[in-house]
Scaffold this active site. Structure first.
Site, PDB file in Angstrom:
ATOM      1  N   TYR A 109      -1.368  21.227  -0.627  1.00 25.77           N
ATOM      2  CA  TYR A 109      -1.437  21.162   0.836  1.00 25.77           C
ATOM      3  C   TYR A 109      -0.617  22.300   1.466  1.00 25.77           C
ATOM      4  CZ  TYR A 109      -3.180  16.337   0.299  1.00 25.77           C
ATOM      5  OH  TYR A 109      -3.902  15.224  -0.032  1.00 25.77           O
ATOM      6  N   THR A 142      11.621   3.017   0.543  1.00 33.01           N
ATOM      7  CA  THR A 142      11.390   4.432   0.238  1.00 33.01           C
ATOM      8  C   THR A 142      12.242   5.356   1.107  1.00 33.01           C
ATOM      9  OG1 THR A 142       9.706   6.171   0.486  1.00 33.01           O
ATOM     10  CG2 THR A 142       9.392   4.217   1.815  1.00 33.01           C
ATOM     11  N   GLU A 199       0.906  -1.138   0.000  1.00 33.63           N
ATOM     12  CA  GLU A 199       0.000   0.000   0.000  1.00 33.63           C
ATOM     13  C   GLU A 199       0.947   1.188   0.000  1.00 33.63           C
ATOM     14  OE1 GLU A 199      -3.283   0.313  -0.199  1.00 33.63           O
ATOM     15  OE2 GLU A 199      -3.498  -1.850  -0.431  1.00 33.63           O
ATOM     16  N   SER A 200       0.733   2.134  -0.930  1.00 35.10           N
ATOM     17  CA  SER A 200       1.808   3.098  -1.185  1.00 35.10           C
ATOM     18  C   SER A 200       1.421   4.566  -1.022  1.00 35.10           C
ATOM     19  CB  SER A 200       2.344   2.879  -2.601  1.00 35.10           C
ATOM     20  OG  SER A 200       1.341   3.203  -3.557  1.00 35.10           O
ATOM     21  N   LEU A 233       0.849  13.047  -6.389  1.00 41.44           N
ATOM     22  CA  LEU A 233       0.821  14.455  -6.795  1.00 41.44           C
ATOM     23  C   LEU A 233       0.819  14.665  -8.316  1.00 41.44           C
ATOM     24  CD1 LEU A 233       0.975  17.487  -5.809  1.00 41.44           C
ATOM     25  CD2 LEU A 233       3.393  17.310  -6.303  1.00 41.44           C
ATOM     26  N   SER A 252       5.054   1.693   8.217  1.00 40.76           N
ATOM     27  CA  SER A 252       4.854   0.312   7.752  1.00 40.76           C
ATOM     28  C   SER A 252       6.014  -0.119   6.842  1.00 40.76           C
ATOM     29  CB  SER A 252       3.496   0.154   7.047  1.00 40.76           C
ATOM     30  OG  SER A 252       3.476   0.801   5.792  1.00 40.76           O
ATOM     31  N   LYS A 253       6.530   0.818   6.044  1.00 43.63           N
ATOM     32  CA  LYS A 253       7.671   0.464   5.182  1.00 43.63           C
ATOM     33  C   LYS A 253       8.926   0.229   6.037  1.00 43.63           C
ATOM     34  CE  LYS A 253       7.866   0.302   1.276  1.00 43.63           C
ATOM     35  NZ  LYS A 253       7.580  -0.802   0.298  1.00 43.63           N
ATOM     36  N   ARG A 277      10.371  17.812  -2.337  1.00 43.15           N
ATOM     37  CA  ARG A 277      10.505  16.398  -2.661  1.00 43.15           C
ATOM     38  C   ARG A 277      11.636  16.247  -3.679  1.00 43.15           C
ATOM     39  NH1 ARG A 277       8.058  16.280   1.264  1.00 43.15           N
ATOM     40  NH2 ARG A 277       6.194  15.115   1.849  1.00 43.15           N
TER      41      ARG A 277
END
Ligand code: NAD
Ligand code: TYD
Length: 340
Positions: free
Chosen positions: A207, A126, A85-86, A190, A153-154, A214
């Site tokens: 946002y 990631t 799930e990303s 995005l 979670s990653k 990034r």
């Protein structure tokens, strides 16, 4: 290395990897194993659907029996795990599926892989495991500080990989990619979200102040980085894969609007994402030492990406229905109303 199970290979980066590997290494058999969640899409694999060295199996990485059948049926010697799930925003709405796949699923992949006698296990991770980086660049030995449920979670999945290497001597490598973009990316992230929304003259919800940073990486460069880690990475090690192309979200938004010939009046500053990391930035000298280098600049890759979404409405229009619209309403309904 001959028979590679590409888990999560019907998603954005996994399908780019499968398309590339099938053509680049005709001697390898590429078996995509994917649950086909909302983000999995067989259209992403259409270009290789008739290739002799490609196969597809539907299955969940957390389903031991199904996984074991796939490992045995295809004599798998290598797993490259993209399954996850990303999307950070979805992990804020509910983290259940993230724990199921990104933590428990990774554990089951490792455990079944070990019992099966796997030669190599590559886990795709990631830059978000490092958390917010105020200044400087993350290196592979930095302490994890994940802030979103997705990032946590990653990080949890990565720690399981580490433990199977140290405890059971499994041959593992980890890649940590930065924000990736390009064709076939689900239009919740995005760039594909803003490009496809702008094509329809819908408002673009930036946002907060849009000054978050990034590090943008074109999908083909991410895939070649994973290829390098898979073939040359040292067992037990992790490798950053970064575009080293840092941009503020608001600048990226202005650029894509200019490329589309659309007006900045589509921009809406909406209430910020909770726990929003301001900046990600990684050093990737360790990967460069394996001989990898980035091939695409942000500008040329952004232009190619905008062109792709403009030319491939057939791909994204059928996604932007049903479940997608429900997510859109939950994520943006109140935010956009607050910005009016
Ligand atoms: P994606 O959401 O487009 O694709 C994920 C794929 O995994 C989908 O095909 C989905 O059906 C499949 N999947 C989900 N749960 C599964 C399960 N339990 N069993 C089997 N398959 C399952 O994601 P993506 O953007 O292609 O990311 C791929 C990997 O790269 C992820 O591990 C992600 O954490 C990592 N990553 C992504 C980025 C990015 O910018 N997109 C950057 C760095 C790392
Ligand atoms: P995203 O593509 O969700 O990737 P990540 O959160 O994994 O970095 O978002 C990239 C940046 O864009 C991030 O700072 C959040 C911001 N963003 C918006 O401002 N508006 C949006 O609608 C989305 C989806 C993201």
């Amino acid at each position: 290395m001959k028979n590679i199970l590409v888990t999560g290979g019907a998603g954005f980066i996994g399908s780019a990897f499968a398309r590339s590997m099938t053509r680049r290494y005709p001697d390898y058999n590429i078996i995509v194993y994917d649950k086909l969640t909302y983000a999995g899409n067989l259209d992403n694999l259409l270009p290789i659907s008739d290739d002799e060295n490609y196969r597809f199996e539907q299955g969940d990485i957390a389903d031991r029996a199904a996984l074991r059948r796939a490992l045995e049926a295809h004599h798998i010697d290598t797993i490259v795990n993209f399954a996850a799930e990303s999307h950070v925003d979805r992990s804020i709405l509910s983290a259940d599926a993230f724990i199921h796949t990104d933590v428990v699923g990774v554990y089951i992949l490792l455990d079944e892989g070990r019992q099966h006698g796997l030669e190599r296990f590559l886990h795709v991770s990631t830059d978000e495991v490092y958390g917010d980086v105020d200044e400087g660049y993350s290196v592979e030995t930095d302490v994890f500080a994940p802030n979103s449920p997705y990032a946590a979670s990653k990080a949890g999945g990565e720690l399981m990989v580490r433990s199977y290497h140290v405890t059971h001597g499994m041959n593992t490598v980890i890649s940590r990619g930065s924000n990736t973009f390009g064709p076939y990316q689900y239009p919740e992230k995005l760039l594909p979200f803003f490009i496809t929304e702008a094509l329809e003259d819908h408002p673009l919800p930036v946002y907060g102040d849009g000054m978050q940073i990034r590090d943008w990486l074109y999908v083909e460069d991410h895939v070649s980085g994973i290829d390098a880690v898979l073939h040359k990475g040292v067992s037990g090690e992790a490798y950053n894969i970064a575009g080293e192309d840092l941009h503020h979200n608001i600048d990226v938004t202005h650029r894509l609007l200019a490329l589309l010939g659309k007006d900045d009046s589509l921009i809406r500053h909406v209430p910020d994402r909770e726990g929003h990391d301001r900046r990600y930035a990684m050093n990737c000298d360790k990967l460069r030492a394996l001989g990898w280098q980035r091939q695409y600049s942000f500008d040329s890759a952004l232009e190619a990406t905008v062109d792709w979404y403009r030319d491939n409405e057939w791909w994204w229009r059928k996604i932007k229905t049903g479940e997608y619209l429900e997510f859109y309403k939950r994520q943006y309904g109140a935010r956009l109303a607050a910005a009016e």
